[in-house]
Design a protein around this motif. Structure first.
Motif, PDB file in Angstrom:
ATOM      1  N   GLU A  27      -3.616   5.055  -2.192  1.00 23.57           N
ATOM      2  CA  GLU A  27      -4.564   5.926  -1.500  1.00 23.57           C
ATOM      3  C   GLU A  27      -4.139   7.369  -1.726  1.00 23.57           C
ATOM      4  O   GLU A  27      -2.964   7.711  -1.544  1.00 23.57           O
ATOM      5  CB  GLU A  27      -4.605   5.605  -0.008  1.00 23.57           C
ATOM      6  N   TYR A  81       0.918   5.737  -0.555  1.00 22.80           N
ATOM      7  CA  TYR A  81       0.106   6.937  -0.411  1.00 22.80           C
ATOM      8  C   TYR A  81       0.600   8.008  -1.369  1.00 22.80           C
ATOM      9  O   TYR A  81       1.803   8.130  -1.620  1.00 22.80           O
ATOM     10  CB  TYR A  81       0.170   7.460   1.028  1.00 22.80           C
ATOM     11  N   ALA A 140      -6.850   6.905  -7.261  1.00 27.31           N
ATOM     12  CA  ALA A 140      -6.868   5.949  -6.158  1.00 27.31           C
ATOM     13  C   ALA A 140      -7.448   4.625  -6.625  1.00 27.31           C
ATOM     14  O   ALA A 140      -8.385   4.579  -7.428  1.00 27.31           O
ATOM     15  CB  ALA A 140      -7.672   6.507  -4.992  1.00 27.31           C
ATOM     16  N   LYS A 150       0.855  -1.182   0.000  1.00 28.40           N
ATOM     17  CA  LYS A 150       0.000   0.000   0.000  1.00 28.40           C
ATOM     18  C   LYS A 150       0.892   1.233   0.000  1.00 28.40           C
ATOM     19  O   LYS A 150       1.845   1.327   0.780  1.00 28.40           O
ATOM     20  CB  LYS A 150      -0.909   0.026   1.223  1.00 28.40           C
TER      21      LYS A 150
END
Length: 657
Positions: A549, A469, A527, A467
């Motif tokens: 994200e 950002y 996203a 993940k």
């Protein structure tokens, strides 16, 4: 200073070495002992002798030599100014012989590259010495200025010179042009005439080795390098062809159509091709013809009429080459190790596609050997140790010929690598040994189809997931590298897990780079889930899953903790996005150390110690001023992105976060 220019293994106990000797060339023998354990390396001062005609005076001058038996054959400049170039024979019991002096038809400003001793027949009297060099072409096109041509020259080992003409001069010297070019439809071939290096690959027949040569181009239009391979049959055919002759009102070079005297110039005196026992017995017309016609009309063309490997418009050029013949499950392959002028090594293999005449070039590896990017000046393969030894002006290094473990832990990855050294043994990718009988060994260099070879070993479904950002308006890099250099990377995207996957479309905002894709200005719609796939030979495998994200720029403040709050919650995992944003946009790497030290000091609970002042980038009072400053920094960085040299690597995901 003394620069060693010649070093040969003379016998089991001694080396023969020559050096510039502070512009006074000198040669001698170095005792090294019979065994490595002896640890002997001693110069025999009684054996020192004049090195003229063996070693150049100036270390910047090129030279090439070979020790054939007890005789040394050298291509070298014999004067201090580097104007008198010669091919010279010394040592041994036979008299010293050289090329004709100050005759541009023989040698015209040559740069010697390499020399090889190759037998012609079973009779040692037919043995020849072949010189590889480049020189200013006497037959170059008029009006185009000086042109540099690659050459191959030959002389007979038993050449004793002439009796009345060419006394102590070569009577069997001939030379031909060595062509390495890319054929074009309109006939205007792209030539690579700057010969850099030659490697002799022995075969079962000692009389017919393969010769791999590295070329670059002297063109100012484009930059490129090529590797061509030559067969001895093609070389001998060129020397048996017509001689080049200058005639006509414009003195043009044409094919000589007159009578060629007997024995044919270039023929060694032996019982194989005649009754002459020495070149001193040759008739005067043979000697005179050889003196005036050292150049052959037909060039030597490479096998297949084109290079076996080619690179153009790159930031480097080829400098050296070494070749290893490897036995694989589906035949023998020549693996090329190519050194460059930026300290890298390319590992290349060519495999047949539809037929053995139509071949495919595979770049297996590209390794940075020398950290200072110094050009590779020498390469040597040790088949016994399975090592490649490399040298530059500053360093020496060794590399293993094979690194099978780097191709992954799956059968498909090992198969797709198509490395002749490696095979799948049922559990891992290991060294392929021809004489080893393993039941589950899988290898197919020619096709590399894992759907057939790896049907018994299903592909592992576990794919790494991460993940990351991204802040709205900033940039984010999605990094993904395949293990195989021939694989094509395909990116797919889905908004949610239930949506169908679609291929990521590239535009001015989404850019493909060498190590992944760059989102230059992240938007809320970016996203989602990104999937990196490697496709090769119709086989597709997943490499990486990324979940992106996107955070509102205005929400960055709310996501960060104050330093006072962090001091009371030392185990809190939230990030200081404000500090990271400013750090990303700051070009000075020293700022990173200062910021990390400051953040660490606050996490260490030292309230009494006053933290060091922040760099000027962080002393921005107003938030609007700060974001305006960051936007200007992003624009400047975007401009710099287009100005970065190609040699610099693409950004990694760890560089941003």
């Amino acid at each position: 200073m003394n620069f060693v220019k010649i070093l040969h293994l003379y016998n089991r106990t001694h080396l023969y070495a020559c050096g510039t000797g502070a512009f006074h060339p000198i040669c001698g023998f170095v005792e090294v002992g019979q065994r490595v354990e002896d640890s002997v390396f001693k110069l025999d001062f009684k054996s020192l002798e004049d090195g003229k005609g063996k070693s150049p005076y100036d270390p910047n001058h090129t030279a090439a030599s070979v020790l054939a038996g007890e005789e040394l054959y050298s291509g070298v400049a014999t004067d201090l100014m580097g104007r008198d170039f010669t091919i010279f024979r010394s040592l041994g019991s036979r008299p010293s012989v050289r090329t004709e002096q100050h005759d541009s038809r023989w040698l015209n400003e040559p740069k010697f590259v390499d020399v090889f001793w190759i037998p012609e027949s079973e009779n040692p009297d037919d043995d020849k010495i072949f010189f590889f060099f480049r020189e200013t072409a006497v037959e170059g096109s008029q009006g185009l200025g000086k042109q540099s041509f690659a050459r191959i020259g030959q002389i007979c080992r038993n050449d004793m010179g002439g009796q009345r003409s060419l006394v102590n001069k070569w009577t069997t010297f001939l030379k031909a042009r060595l062509v390495c070019a890319v054929p074009c439809i309109d006939g205007s071939d792209t030539h690579f005439d700057h010969l850099r290096d030659v490697f002799l690959l022995p075969t079962r027949d000692k009389r017919n080795p393969l010769l791999y040569a590295v070329f670059t181009t002297s063109s100012t239009v484009f930059k490129g390098s090529a590797v061509c391979v030559y067969h001895m049959n093609d070389i001998r055919r060129a020397f048996l062809g017509p001689f080049a002759h200058k005639e006509g009102s414009n003195y043009q070079w044409v094919s000589y159509q007159g009578r060629v005297p007997y024995p044919r110039p270039g023929t060694c005196p032996s019982k194989t091709f005649g009754t002459f026992s020495s070149t001193k017995d040759y008739p005067d017309d043979v000697i005179q013809f050889a003196r005036n016609h050292p150049l052959m009309y037909n060039p030597v063309l490479p096998h297949g009429q084109r290079p076996v490997f080619l690179q153009t418009n790159t930031d480097h050029i080829f400098t050296r080459i070494a070749v290893d013949r490897v036995a694989a499950a589906d035949g023998h392959y020549d693996v090329l190790f190519i050194g460059t002028d930026i300290g890298t090594v390319l590992k290349v293999v060519t495999v047949p596609k539809d037929s053995w005449q139509n071949r495919e070039e595979l770049l297996l590896e590209e390794l940075q050997v020398f950290k200072d990017s110094s050009p590779i000046t020498s390469m040597q393969i040790s088949s016994k140790r399975q090592q490649l030894y490399l040298g530059s002006r500053t360093s020496i290094s060794q590399l293993p010929l094979h690194r099978c473990e780097m191709y992954g832990k799956a059968c498909a990855e090992c198969c797709l690598a198509r490395d002749p050294y490696c095979a799948w043994d049922g559990t891992t990718c290991t060294r392929y040994l021809q004489n080893t009988k393993r039941r589950f060994r899988r290898q197919d260099v020619r096709n590399g189809d894992p759907s057939i070879l790896c049907s018994r070993y299903p592909q592992k479904t576990s794919v790494p997931e991460r993940k990351i950002y991204g802040v709205e308006g900033s940039s984010t890099f999605l990094e993904c590298l395949p293990k195989s250099l021939q694989a094509k990377i395909v990116w797919t995207y889905q908004k949610t897990r239930s949506d169908p996957q679609k291929e990521v479309l590239l535009d001015s905002r989404v850019i493909r780079m060498e190590r992944g894709i760059l989102l230059r200005s992240v938007q809320r719609k970016d996203a989602g889930f990104y999937y990196c796939h490697a496709t090769e030979h119709g086989f597709t495998q997943g490499l990486l899953h990324l979940q992106l994200e996107v955070i509102h720029a205005q929400q960055a403040d709310s996501l960060s903790l104050s330093r006072e709050e962090e001091s009371t919650q030392p185990f809190h995992r939230k990030l200081w996005y404000q500090d990271f944003l400013q750090l990303v946009d700051h070009p000075n790497l020293s700022t990173m150390d200062q910021v990390c030290e400051q953040l660490w000091s606050h996490k260490s609970h030292q309230p009494k110690k006053k933290p060091p002042p922040l760099p000027p980038l962080f002393n921005i009072k107003s938030k609007s001023q700060k974001w305006k400053h960051l936007e200007e920094k992003r624009k400047a960085r975007s401009r710099r992105t287009h100005e970065v040299p190609r040699a610099e690597r693409a950004p990694r995901s760890t560089d941003i976060w």
